[in-house]
Design a protein around this motif. Structure first.
Motif, PDB file in Angstrom:
ATOM      1  N   MET A 142      -4.591   1.815  -4.178  1.00 39.16           N
ATOM      2  CA  MET A 142      -3.358   1.315  -4.251  1.00 39.16           C
ATOM      3  C   MET A 142      -2.533   1.931  -5.428  1.00 39.16           C
ATOM      4  N   GLU A 183      -6.959   5.646   5.487  1.00 40.31           N
ATOM      5  CA  GLU A 183      -6.907   5.024   3.725  1.00 40.31           C
ATOM      6  C   GLU A 183      -6.734   6.137   2.727  1.00 40.31           C
ATOM      7  N   GLU A 207       0.985  -1.276   0.009  1.00 45.05           N
ATOM      8  CA  GLU A 207       0.109   0.032   0.007  1.00 45.05           C
ATOM      9  C   GLU A 207       0.702   1.321   0.102  1.00 45.05           C
ATOM     10  N   HIS A 218      -2.354   3.866   5.395  1.00 45.76           N
ATOM     11  CA  HIS A 218      -2.830   2.832   4.714  1.00 45.76           C
ATOM     12  C   HIS A 218      -3.582   3.397   3.275  1.00 45.76           C
ATOM     13  N   CYS A 219      -4.029   2.206   2.423  1.00 50.64           N
ATOM     14  CA  CYS A 219      -4.997   2.550   1.345  1.00 50.64           C
ATOM     15  C   CYS A 219      -5.690   1.420   1.314  1.00 50.64           C
TER      16      CYS A 219
END
Length: 370
Positions: free
Chosen positions: A244, A240, A41, A168-169
């Motif tokens: 990606m 998030e 990620e 994150h993602c």
């Protein structure tokens, strides 16, 4: 800036893996930011590049009012996990375990050590609890693996922070946050600065993910010691950063600036920052999120764009088996926002394909998928 490196235990003979942490500023208040714990990620890593550059400048200008620790690559194990030219950074190859699950749960370990030592001085209680957390982590048995050692190092640096941001993602996603509902009032300005479309709240999502391991002990200790003044001293969230593939330069610069603006809101950075924009999303319960699955194999066609507001019965995607011609239409089971989609376009058993954030709880038990 101080560059700190740690060697992970249990590296293969003749090799070693290093965890790098960059520390900026000094002072009693602290923010901890890490990126790409799920090593594939990469938007968080790209945002961390911008954060590091800006923090160097802010430190040189004397504008840091506290300590800010940054870990641009929080997973030196997963960053090297390539299989046939495909990055596999979510699960450790050796154990099959998710890198963002099963962090040490500190509450049970420190409750006996705190008994009879907490009072009505909130500041003194926070300092004591943070020291005790650090001592408890140091007293754990020796790490049994590289992954155990990595988890412990990350948590050791985050457990004494006032603010913890885990970058994150999702596969394909809008900007969104995960957090405890008790911390949402202190995170609204971050959501606003990031122009987040969704915020998902849960006290216990299950799995002991990193942000939960940092934030939950404060809530649990306050419940265990009601006679003591124990504030929620750690506001932690998973951010998030869209999908990606979203590593484009300008959006990542904007995200870094939003995070720095939030740290300024928290008093960790001085100077003039753009005002907080109106919050563009309302938080919803994580238990209200629909995970939509395909009923059979086939090629997937999405019928709604990311960020679409849907109602019960609206089509989310269709699945068509090219051999049998079986066709299925998967619909929204709740009113809400389509906030994430799977990047693969062939339906697999047990693999969610779309997520919708709704206001009405429809799930219970463990909320996080692996």
């Amino acid at each position: 800036m101080e560059h700190i490196q740690y060697r992970l235990p249990w590296s293969a003979s003749g090799t070693e893996r290093l965890l790098s942490l960059f520390r900026f500023g000094n002072g009693p208040r602290k923010a901890y930011i890490q990126a790409s714990l799920h090593a594939d990620e990469l938007p968080g890593m790209r945002v961390a590049v911008e954060l590091k550059r800006c923090l160097l400048e802010l430190e040189a200008q004397g504008r840091l009012n506290g300590t800010i620790e940054l870990v641009p690559i929080a997973n030196p194990i997963g960053i090297a996990q390539m299989f046939q030219a495909t990055h596999q950074g979510r699960f450790e190859f050796g154990s099959g375990k998710n890198f963002n699950r099963d962090f040490p749960e500190l509450t049970d370990a420190i409750v006996p050590l705190l008994a009879g030592r907490l009072g009505d001085d909130a500041g003194a209680n926070v300092a004591l609890i943070r020291r005790t957390m650090g001592e408890a982590l140091e007293q754990l048995p020796a790490p049994a693996s590289e992954l155990d050692g990595l988890r412990r190092l990350l948590l050791q640096h985050a457990c004494d922070a006032d603010v913890v941001l885990d970058l994150h993602c999702d596969f394909e996603s809008v900007m969104l946050l995960y957090a405890m509902p008790q911390n949402w009032p202190r995170l609204r300005s971050l959501a606003a600065r990031l122009y987040a479309g969704v915020a998902l709240l849960a006290e216990a999502a299950g799995g002991s993910a990193f942000d939960e391991a940092c934030a939950s002990p404060w809530l649990q200790l306050a419940e265990h010691f009601p006679e003591a003044d124990i504030p929620l001293a750690c506001v932690a969230t998973t951010i998030e950063l869209r999908g990606m593939a979203d590593t484009e330069r300008e959006p990542c610069i904007d995200s870094a600036q939003a995070i720095l603006g939030y740290l300024a809101d928290q008093g960790l950075i001085t100077g003039d920052w753009p005002p907080e924009p109106p919050c563009i999303c309302e938080a919803t319960p994580f238990a209200g999120a629909q995970y939509a699955y395909a009923p059979h194999p086939g090629v997937v066609s999405y019928l709604q764009p990311l960020g679409a507001r849907v109602s019960v019965g609206d089509p989310l995607f269709e699945v068509i088996d090219p051999l049998t011609d079986r066709h299925s239409l998967v619909q929204a089971a709740t009113d809400g926002i389509l906030y994430a989609r799977e990047r693969l376009r062939f339906a697999q058993p047990g693999l969610w394909l779309a997520k919708v954030a709704g206001n009405t709880p429809i799930r219970q038990g463990r909320l996080l998928s692996d």
